[in-house]
Design a protein around this motif. Structure first.
Motif, PDB file in Angstrom:
ATOM      1  N   PHE A  39     -30.468 -41.709 -11.844  1.00 39.60           N
ATOM      2  CA  PHE A  39     -31.455 -41.250 -10.868  1.00 39.60           C
ATOM      3  C   PHE A  39     -31.606 -42.279  -9.762  1.00 39.60           C
ATOM      4  O   PHE A  39     -31.576 -43.477 -10.003  1.00 39.60           O
ATOM      5  N   LYS A  40     -31.777 -41.771  -8.538  1.00 44.98           N
ATOM      6  CA  LYS A  40     -31.847 -42.630  -7.355  1.00 44.98           C
ATOM      7  C   LYS A  40     -33.286 -43.015  -7.035  1.00 44.98           C
ATOM      8  O   LYS A  40     -34.222 -42.287  -7.377  1.00 44.98           O
ATOM      9  N   ASN A  41     -33.435 -44.137  -6.369  1.00 44.26           N
ATOM     10  CA  ASN A  41     -34.729 -44.643  -5.897  1.00 44.26           C
ATOM     11  C   ASN A  41     -35.749 -44.810  -7.017  1.00 44.26           C
ATOM     12  O   ASN A  41     -36.940 -44.689  -6.795  1.00 44.26           O
ATOM     13  N   ARG A  42     -35.250 -45.024  -8.220  1.00 45.44           N
ATOM     14  CA  ARG A  42     -36.106 -45.243  -9.389  1.00 45.44           C
ATOM     15  C   ARG A  42     -37.069 -44.087  -9.639  1.00 45.44           C
ATOM     16  O   ARG A  42     -38.076 -44.226 -10.319  1.00 45.44           O
ATOM     17  N   LYS A  43     -36.783 -42.911  -9.081  1.00 43.05           N
ATOM     18  CA  LYS A  43     -37.602 -41.713  -9.275  1.00 43.05           C
ATOM     19  C   LYS A  43     -36.906 -40.833 -10.310  1.00 43.05           C
ATOM     20  O   LYS A  43     -35.842 -40.268 -10.042  1.00 43.05           O
ATOM     21  N   THR A  44     -37.504 -40.732 -11.485  1.00 41.00           N
ATOM     22  CA  THR A  44     -36.879 -39.987 -12.575  1.00 41.00           C
ATOM     23  C   THR A  44     -37.878 -39.060 -13.251  1.00 41.00           C
ATOM     24  O   THR A  44     -39.065 -39.377 -13.326  1.00 41.00           O
ATOM     25  N   PRO A  45     -37.409 -37.941 -13.772  1.00 47.12           N
ATOM     26  CA  PRO A  45     -38.326 -37.070 -14.513  1.00 47.12           C
ATOM     27  C   PRO A  45     -38.609 -37.600 -15.922  1.00 47.12           C
ATOM     28  O   PRO A  45     -39.639 -37.300 -16.507  1.00 47.12           O
ATOM     29  N   ASN A  46     -37.702 -38.408 -16.445  1.00 47.08           N
ATOM     30  CA  ASN A  46     -37.822 -38.874 -17.830  1.00 47.08           C
ATOM     31  C   ASN A  46     -38.070 -40.382 -17.952  1.00 47.08           C
ATOM     32  O   ASN A  46     -37.976 -40.935 -19.037  1.00 47.08           O
ATOM     33  N   ARG A  47     -38.351 -41.039 -16.836  1.00 43.47           N
ATOM     34  CA  ARG A  47     -38.644 -42.482 -16.783  1.00 43.47           C
ATOM     35  C   ARG A  47     -37.462 -43.359 -17.216  1.00 43.47           C
ATOM     36  O   ARG A  47     -37.649 -44.504 -17.583  1.00 43.47           O
TER      37      ARG A  47
END
Length: 142
Positions: A77-85
């Protein structure tokens, strides 16, 4: 009636031949009927660049995205933005499972984006053998 059958057969034949010649794939990958899991195939094109079997993944809170492909690949995931952390999600036996939390729209880091856009978009890359492909995941309410 005979003309209708001929036209239908011709249309279906041309449709299937057209898809085998060009890279036909569904525009949007969604959870399979009767399940909470969207299945996305990951493959390598003739130049070794990773690709997926859909152009965009569209899921709802509480659903999963299952990526199946080469023995070793990862979803990053990019820019440290994730749905699952988790930023980097390596495959295990050719599979990566991303779980979309039921409460994702209420999470403080996503409240403003969801309020503005009525959905969340997660940009990610598929990495295989040092090569990258970067499609999005879109999470929308039911």
């Amino acid at each position: 009636m005979k003309l209708f059958k001929i036209f239908t057969c011709l249309f279906l034949t041309l449709g299937f031949v057209g898809c085998s010649v060009s890279e036909c794939k569904p525009e949007i990958g969604r959870a399979l009927p009767g399940t909470n899991t969207a299945v996305v195939g990951v493959f390598l094109d003739k130049d070794g660049i990773p690709k997926e079997t859909v152009k965009e993944v569209l899921v709802h809170p509480g659903q999963n995205v299952l990526y199946a492909g080469p023995d070793e690949f990862k979803i990053v995931f990019k820019n440290r933005k994730t749905p699952n952390r988790v930023v980097s999600n390596p495959s295990k036996d050719g599979v990566v499972l991303i779980k979309i939390p039921q409460d994702i729209f209420e999470r403080k880091e996503f409240v403003e984006e969801f309020r503005k856009n009525k959905s969340l978009v997660f940009d990610y890359s598929i990495w295989v053998n040092g090569k990258e492909y970067d499609p999005p995941i879109r999470v929308v309410p039911l």
